[in-house]
Design an enzyme around this catalytic site. Structure first.
Site, PDB file in Angstrom:
ATOM      1  N   ASN A 176       4.816  44.512  16.387  1.00  0.00           N
ATOM      2  CA  ASN A 176       4.901  44.906  17.791  1.00  0.00           C
ATOM      3  C   ASN A 176       6.334  45.242  18.194  1.00  0.00           C
ATOM      4  O   ASN A 176       6.571  46.206  18.907  1.00  0.00           O
ATOM      5  CB  ASN A 176       4.379  43.771  18.683  1.00  0.00           C
ATOM      6  CG  ASN A 176       2.877  43.629  18.609  1.00  0.00           C
ATOM      7  OD1 ASN A 176       2.146  44.474  19.105  1.00  0.00           O
ATOM      8  ND2 ASN A 176       2.400  42.561  17.975  1.00  0.00           N
ATOM      9  N   PRO A 226       3.407  -8.328   6.032  1.00  0.00           N
ATOM     10  CA  PRO A 226       2.822  -9.674   5.905  1.00  0.00           C
ATOM     11  C   PRO A 226       1.293  -9.596   5.857  1.00  0.00           C
ATOM     12  O   PRO A 226       0.679  -8.781   6.553  1.00  0.00           O
ATOM     13  CB  PRO A 226       3.292 -10.392   7.175  1.00  0.00           C
ATOM     14  CG  PRO A 226       4.467  -9.610   7.658  1.00  0.00           C
ATOM     15  CD  PRO A 226       4.207  -8.194   7.258  1.00  0.00           C
ATOM     16  N   VAL A 253     -20.804  40.179  10.536  1.00  0.00           N
ATOM     17  CA  VAL A 253     -19.718  39.482   9.834  1.00  0.00           C
ATOM     18  C   VAL A 253     -19.514  40.123   8.460  1.00  0.00           C
ATOM     19  O   VAL A 253     -20.431  40.120   7.642  1.00  0.00           O
ATOM     20  CB  VAL A 253     -20.028  37.980   9.674  1.00  0.00           C
ATOM     21  CG1 VAL A 253     -18.875  37.275   8.961  1.00  0.00           C
ATOM     22  CG2 VAL A 253     -20.289  37.341  11.036  1.00  0.00           C
ATOM     23  N   PRO A 254     -18.342  40.696   8.201  1.00  0.00           N
ATOM     24  CA  PRO A 254     -18.093  41.304   6.885  1.00  0.00           C
ATOM     25  C   PRO A 254     -17.965  40.231   5.803  1.00  0.00           C
ATOM     26  O   PRO A 254     -17.876  39.032   6.111  1.00  0.00           O
ATOM     27  CB  PRO A 254     -16.771  42.044   7.080  1.00  0.00           C
ATOM     28  CG  PRO A 254     -16.087  41.325   8.189  1.00  0.00           C
ATOM     29  CD  PRO A 254     -17.168  40.804   9.094  1.00  0.00           C
ATOM     30  N   VAL A 276      -2.296 -10.806   6.845  1.00  0.00           N
ATOM     31  CA  VAL A 276      -2.839 -11.452   8.045  1.00  0.00           C
ATOM     32  C   VAL A 276      -4.227 -11.999   7.726  1.00  0.00           C
ATOM     33  O   VAL A 276      -5.198 -11.232   7.613  1.00  0.00           O
ATOM     34  CB  VAL A 276      -2.930 -10.458   9.222  1.00  0.00           C
ATOM     35  CG1 VAL A 276      -3.497 -11.154  10.452  1.00  0.00           C
ATOM     36  CG2 VAL A 276      -1.569  -9.848   9.528  1.00  0.00           C
ATOM     37  N   ARG A 291       3.448  47.866   5.193  1.00  0.00           N
ATOM     38  CA  ARG A 291       3.975  47.442   6.492  1.00  0.00           C
ATOM     39  C   ARG A 291       3.862  48.585   7.477  1.00  0.00           C
ATOM     40  O   ARG A 291       3.810  49.761   7.106  1.00  0.00           O
ATOM     41  CB  ARG A 291       5.438  47.035   6.342  1.00  0.00           C
ATOM     42  CG  ARG A 291       6.013  46.261   7.542  1.00  0.00           C
ATOM     43  CD  ARG A 291       5.491  44.852   7.623  1.00  0.00           C
ATOM     44  NE  ARG A 291       6.337  44.020   8.490  1.00  0.00           N
ATOM     45  CZ  ARG A 291       5.991  43.622   9.710  1.00  0.00           C
ATOM     46  NH1 ARG A 291       4.834  43.965  10.212  1.00  0.00           N
ATOM     47  NH2 ARG A 291       6.799  42.855  10.418  1.00  0.00           N
ATOM     48  N   GLU A 328     -11.988  -7.835  13.266  1.00  0.00           N
ATOM     49  CA  GLU A 328     -11.540  -6.469  12.972  1.00  0.00           C
ATOM     50  C   GLU A 328     -12.184  -5.472  13.931  1.00  0.00           C
ATOM     51  O   GLU A 328     -13.396  -5.525  14.159  1.00  0.00           O
ATOM     52  CB  GLU A 328     -11.895  -6.084  11.531  1.00  0.00           C
ATOM     53  CG  GLU A 328     -11.067  -6.788  10.476  1.00  0.00           C
ATOM     54  CD  GLU A 328     -11.310  -6.210   9.088  1.00  0.00           C
ATOM     55  OE1 GLU A 328     -12.264  -5.426   8.929  1.00  0.00           O
ATOM     56  OE2 GLU A 328     -10.551  -6.541   8.163  1.00  0.00           O
ATOM     57  N   LYS A 344       0.861  -1.203   0.000  1.00  0.00           N
ATOM     58  CA  LYS A 344       0.000   0.000   0.000  1.00  0.00           C
ATOM     59  C   LYS A 344       0.886   1.238   0.000  1.00  0.00           C
ATOM     60  O   LYS A 344       2.029   1.198   0.488  1.00  0.00           O
ATOM     61  CB  LYS A 344      -0.905   0.015   1.225  1.00  0.00           C
ATOM     62  CG  LYS A 344      -0.145  -0.115   2.540  1.00  0.00           C
ATOM     63  CD  LYS A 344      -1.052  -0.424   3.705  1.00  0.00           C
ATOM     64  CE  LYS A 344      -0.239  -0.715   4.962  1.00  0.00           C
ATOM     65  NZ  LYS A 344      -1.079  -1.079   6.109  1.00  0.00           N
ATOM     66  N   HIS A 388       0.088  29.690  12.459  1.00  0.00           N
ATOM     67  CA  HIS A 388      -0.209  29.336  13.848  1.00  0.00           C
ATOM     68  C   HIS A 388      -0.422  27.825  13.976  1.00  0.00           C
ATOM     69  O   HIS A 388      -0.982  27.196  13.079  1.00  0.00           O
ATOM     70  CB  HIS A 388      -1.477  30.060  14.327  1.00  0.00           C
ATOM     71  CG  HIS A 388      -1.292  31.542  14.429  1.00  0.00           C
ATOM     72  ND1 HIS A 388      -2.345  32.421  14.354  1.00  0.00           N
ATOM     73  CD2 HIS A 388      -0.185  32.301  14.583  1.00  0.00           C
ATOM     74  CE1 HIS A 388      -1.887  33.657  14.471  1.00  0.00           C
ATOM     75  NE2 HIS A 388      -0.578  33.603  14.609  1.00  0.00           N
TER      76      HIS A 388
END
Length: 1092
Positions: free
Chosen positions: A346, A109, A777-778, A111, A379, A118, A58, A751
């Site tokens: 900052n 292997p 909400v804009p 099985v 900036r 399962e 796989k 983040h």
């Protein structure tokens, strides 16, 4: 990013190595990795079971539901595996919307088992604890496990037992299998905790009579825990999501990031795209990507990335040149655009980082013009005006179209300009210089009285701090609604003098009576006082080695600001929470492992402590208190009117974006009442809702702004609060990360928490839910300021908000260092140097980078040439210098310098003292003859004096000829050191006029006495003059100046230092005792006794 996916092979390797369970785990370490480069003969030698067993093959490339996609070959022999791989290996495949090439496979292997054998098991982290899911029917057709599976929550710091598993998870499992499964799941959970997994899924988990088999596995680990788990993890490779190639440039930037305290990220989305970004800040980078996609640029967006955390000029240069190199490899018929954006910094010096970008632009100006690249810059932050100036200047000098904008322009406006959907202003408004904000705008000329010393270290109890509300018996203490006031006092953990001074300057312009920082805790020094400025005065703040002393001496403190590193932040925060006086803790560090953060949150909730962070800049309450570097420098504090409260409170994840909100809110409303950046990690110490509820209960706050983010579900609690009427004040909210749903493959944003694990965590879904709940909400971040203004204007119109009259703040003098950075002042330097520069990324010797010194194999002689003579000397000159150092290294223990060194060493003195004692004996009589010999012989030769005339004159004047004579060696017993040097000089020097002159003098002196030979000092002295005069690197005046200023004696000093150090080490190694000179070697000559 914290949670990172690992390959199935890596996950199974961890499981097989470290799981502790009585359940018999089968097929341990029986897997083989296949790539296009695999040598099958070698593979079967390493894994002989491949030849004898039935196999499964796989792809191992983070692909979900491989079975359903037909990407698993089952029950094959080795030849069958090879045949199966012929149709899969290196073939392009589509999985969902992602297209990728299959290049990495796993063979295991086969099985044999039944469907009844399962099972499905999954463990994943949440804020409250870890969820364990189990379903008795595993495999390809498992379906929606979230609704079907049995679920058990293990609270943070709790343990999982076999009994719990059997009772809550294994209700549908046959009794004879419960014991083995329960024991395996408990062992799996312990492994999950010990190795800092954040997600671990096994489907199917097979249980037969032979034992437990882990067939398919998917896992993520917390990459930030590397410093804890390195010994167990080893070097982990994190594969890219399927559909995105792993580029060497991404690895290069990741390596830069790992070596830097700053943050540098790069993900290539479409290297053929025409829109490239170079954005400062984790939050801002997402906003720019959102805006590009909103304006239809998703198919042309080439990259995602960010740089933040005050990278150096060199680091920014390396980052920028990587992007410029990538974007100038293929042409685009429409040309290309580079968006250099960012929020208002900052603490990052914008000019310094822009200098690195400017260097890269200059280096790539040819390719940039050839590829028709236009650059758009926006900036703000410390020294941004200078940064914009140099950026605009490079556009003019190179001819590259560069458009620059500052804080007067909305952050994402340049995206519309770059994509041709918004006009480019011809002359953008020019913001005032940073320094202008610091001028006193009031009519009063009064300033506080100056004082050389003052101290605010004496504790004073304040009655203005709002304590936490008393909780009901049996419940944990409630957290305070008001975190900060005008009298809040804080302890700062870490020697962050710039941040502390920024806090004190903020306090001063807010007209606080006293500084907000009571003390600093720094465990790496002893207790002392540190000098800071309070307006015009110098004050002293106490620094303590341990926190206990600081807390005891400052009982008024209720806030701790922790600048501890990611490794020590956990322990220092735990310690701070032991003191009941602490109600609020800000954790600045990024990269704290999530498991540690969750433990901190649990303890904080139990103690009623509010945690802001981790991975945050902090928060600010205008007119009262600010955390560390929040709000930037004074120019931004004053421009955004953060020295007095407004009516709007905000909460954001991003620190940089919180400063952008300060700017937006100050331009559209009466200003900020309070703002908090909760941090970018997956589990911030406090949530959006925690702060929104505080704001709801604070009378001075009239409206609330929330800047949410992709990932997590905190925003839905705000929806619920609005619907239930718990939140009644107007809430303007926008969740960034809307672009994520438009990308074909998963992108991890800046983040750690900015990643959607399910549809409800996408920014699009959250924005829709907030809109439906009644929040404002804009349509995009571009419109956020307009929506805030609309809501504010309505509140002013109905009388809810009555804007207060502006009062100018006190003036604060600018620090000398910052004024110099801005180019406002100049002063003569105390020192001048022309030989070495250590300020950049690389050490420079006389204009030559240290890497070049080694690349050119210049050796010690070459380095000495650079540092002493500021020249790159010819190879033979470098060799001669090295030979001189070798022959002068030592001359036995009897000479005065070695003798002194030995005596000093035997007296127990240290290496430096002993070496210095020996060096101080060097002079005209010992070792100092190089300079004197060079001067005497040069003067005689240059004046045209014959050798015999020179000898006779020196005899007549009663002077010794320096460099002539030896105590032991003679014309019949020559000094081999001189002979070695003479052979080399005669073979390699272009001319040896002064040496030949000295050798003629030697013939005359040795005819009188055989030991009056040209000694090694004299030989080096005259040969060095020949070298300086004839090597082609010096004028005659320069050569004479080096002799005059004592450069030649430096050769003896440097060489003999090696010998002196050898004698010191020899005496120490031989453990020789204190030396006392024997009496019989001293002639005592005292005055005879005089009688009266």
């Amino acid at each position: 990013m914290s949670a990172k996916a690992i390959s199935e092979q890596t996950g199974k390797e961890f499981l097989y190595k470290y799981i502790c369970s009585s359940a018999a785990v089968q097929n341990r370490f029986r897997y083989a990795n296949i790539t296009p480069e695999t040598d099958w003969d070698r593979l079967t030698q390493d894994h002989p079971w491949l030849l004898t067993e039935r196999l499964v093959v796989k792809p191992d490339q983070l692909i979900k539901r491989r079975g359903k996609l037909g990407l698993v070959g089952i029950d094959l022999d080795l030849q069958g595996v090879k045949e199966w791989l012929k149709g899969q290996l290196m073939k392009e495949t589509t999985v969902g919307r992602a297209k990728g090439v299959l290049r990495n496979f796993l063979i295991e292997p086969f099985v044999p088992h039944t469907q009844e054998e399962e099972f499905y098991v999954c463990i994943y982290a949440t804020r409250e604890g870890d969820q364990v899911l189990f379903h008795h029917e595993g495999g390809v057709e498992v379906g929606d496990v979230d609704t079907k599976a049995q679920r058990l929550t293990v609270a943070v710091d709790d343990k999982l037992s076999d009994a719990q598993v059997k009772k809550q998870l294994l209700t549908h499992v046959p009794d004879d299998k419960k014991g083995v499964l329960a024991n395996f799941i408990v062992g799996l959970f312990n492994l999950y905790e010990d190795l800092y997994f954040t997600y671990l899924e096994i489907n199917p988990l097979v249980l037969t009579k032979n034992g437990v088999y882990v067939l398919d596995m998917a896992a993520k680990i917390d990459a930030t825990a590397d410093f804890i788990c390195k010994s167990k993890w080893g070097d982990v490779e994190f594969p890219p999501p399927f559909g995105r190639e792993a580029y060497p440039e991404e690895a290069y930037i990741a390596d830069l990031d790992a070596k830097s305290g700053a943050s540098l990220k790069l993900t290539l989305l479409n290297p053929q795209g025409r829109i490239w970004t170079m954005v400062a800040g984790g939050g801002a980078s997402v906003v720019y990507s959102d805006t590009i996609c909103d304006l239809g640029g998703v198919d042309e967006l080439a990259n995602y990335g960010e740089y933040s955390g005050a990278p150096s000029e060199q680091q920014t240069y390396d980052y920028a040149k990587t992007i410029l190199s990538l974007m100038t490899r293929e042409k685009h018929p429409q040309g290309k655009v580079l968006i250099i954006g960012g929020s208002i910094a900052n603490f990052t010096n914008v000019a310094a980082t822009f200098k690195g970008i400017v260097r890269a632009i200059k280096d790539y100006q040819g390719p940039l013009k050839e590829h028709e690249v236009s650059i758009f810059v926006r900036r703000g932050g410390p020294n941004y005006q200078e940064g914009l100036r140099v950026m605009g200047e490079v556009g003019k000098t190179t001819g590259i179209p560069i458009y620059v904008f500052g804080t007067e322009t909305h952050m994402t406006a340049i995206v519309g300009m770059a994509l041709g959907q918004r006009p480019i202003p011809n002359i953008p408004p020019v913001a005032a210089h940073t320094a202008n904000f610091l001028l006193n705008a009031s009519n009063s000329a009064m300033t506080p009285a100056t004082s050389r010393t003052a101290s605010f270290s004496e504790p004073k109890t304040s009655n203005d701090v709002t304590p936490p509300k008393k909780s009901k018996a049996g419940l944990p203490p409630a957290k305070a609604t008001t975190l900060f006031s005008k009298h809040t006092k804080a302890i700062v953990w870490g020697m962050q003098t710039r941040a502390v001074q920024g806090m004190l300057d903020f306090d001063y312009v807010c007209s606080r009576d006293q500084p907000s920082v009571a003390a600093i805790v720094y465990p790496f020094t002893g207790d002392h006082k540190q000098k800071f400025y309070w307006g015009h005065k110098e004050i002293l703040l106490p620094v303590y080695k341990n926190m206990a002393d600081a807390m005891k001496k400052h009982p008024e403190v209720d806030v701790m600001i922790s600048f501890a590193s990611l490794r020590s932040a956990y322990d220092s925060t735990l310690e701070a929470m032991q003191y009941p006086q602490v109600h609020t803790i800000a954790i600045i560090a990024e990269g704290i492992p999530e498991a540690q953060t969750r433990k901190l949150i649990k303890i904080a909730d139990e103690k009623g402590v509010t945690i802001i962070g981790p991975a945050t800049v902090g928060g600010i309450k205008p007119g009262c208190f600010k955390i560390g570097n929040t709000g930037g420098m004074l120019d931004n504090i004053l421009a955004s009117k953060l020295y007095r409260p407004g009516s709007v409170a905000y909460v954001s994840r991003s620190g940089g974006m919180s400063n952008e909100l300060n700017n937006i809110i100050s331009r559209t409303t009466d200003g900020v009442y309070e703002g908090v950046a909760i941090g970018g990690d997956r589990y911030p110490g406090t949530t959006f809702m925690d702060h929104v509820l505080r704001y709801e209960d604070t009378p001075g706050i009239k409206m609330i702004v929330v800047l949410g983010e992709i990932g997590g579900t905190d925003e839905y609690k705000i929806c619920q609060g609005i619907k239930e009427g718990r939140i009644t004040k107007p809430v303007v909210c926008w969740c960034i990360g809307t672009c994520a749903t438009m990308f074909a493959s998963e992108v991890q944003f800046g983040h750690a928490g900015a990643c959607a694990n399910q549809a409800s965590e996408t920014a699009v879904a959250k924005n829709q839910a907030l809109r439906e709940a009644g929040a404002y909400v804009p349509k995009s971040f571009d419109e956020l300021g307009d929506v805030i203004k609309t809501v504010y204007d309505r509140l002013v119109a109905d009388g809810t908000i009555v804007p207060a009259q502006e009062v100018p703040p006190p003036t604060v003098p600018m620090d000398y260092s910052w004024a110099r950075e801005l180019g406002l002042i100049r002063k003569p330097a105390s020192f001048m140097t022309s030989i070495c520069d250590e300020r950049g990324q690389e050490l420079i010797y006389a204009g030559m980078a240290i890497t070049e010194v080694f690349k050119e194999e210049m050796g010690l002689g070459g380095v000495l040439g650079l540092l002493w003579f500021q020249r790159r000397l010819p190879r033979y000159a470098c060799q001669f210098i090295e030979m001189c150092l070798m022959v002068t290294a030592d001359h036995g223990p009897a000479v005065s310098g070695a003798h002194n060194t030995i005596v000093c060493a035997r007296a127990g003195k240290d290496l430096i003292s002993s070496l210095t004692s020996g060096l101080l004996t060097i002079g005209d009589r010992f070792g100092g003859a190089l300079d004197a010999a060079a001067k005497q012989f040069s003067k005689a030769f240059d004046s045209g004096m014959l050798p015999m005339e020179f000898v006779n004159k020196m005899k007549k004047d009663g002077k010794l000829i320096m460099g002539i004579g030896h105590r032991v060696k003679s014309i019949n017993n020559p000094d081999m050191r001189v002979q070695i040097l003479k052979d080399f000089v005669k073979e390699h020097f272009p001319s040896t006029q002064l040496l030949d002159y000295a050798l003629e003098v030697e013939k005359i002196t040795t005819s009188k006495k055989p030991n009056l030979i040209l000694n090694v000092d004299g030989f080096i002295g005259v040969s060095f003059v020949d070298l300086l005069r004839t090597c082609g690197g010096f004028t005659r005046d320069e050569a004479d100046e080096f002799v005059e200023i004592g450069a030649l004696n430096g050769i003896f000093v440097l060489g003999r230092s090696m010998g002196f150090i050898g004698h010191y080490l020899d005496q120490k190694r031989l453990k020789q005792g204190l030396y006392r000179h024997p009496w019989d070697d001293i002639s005592y000559v005292l005055p005879e006794h005089m009688s009266m």
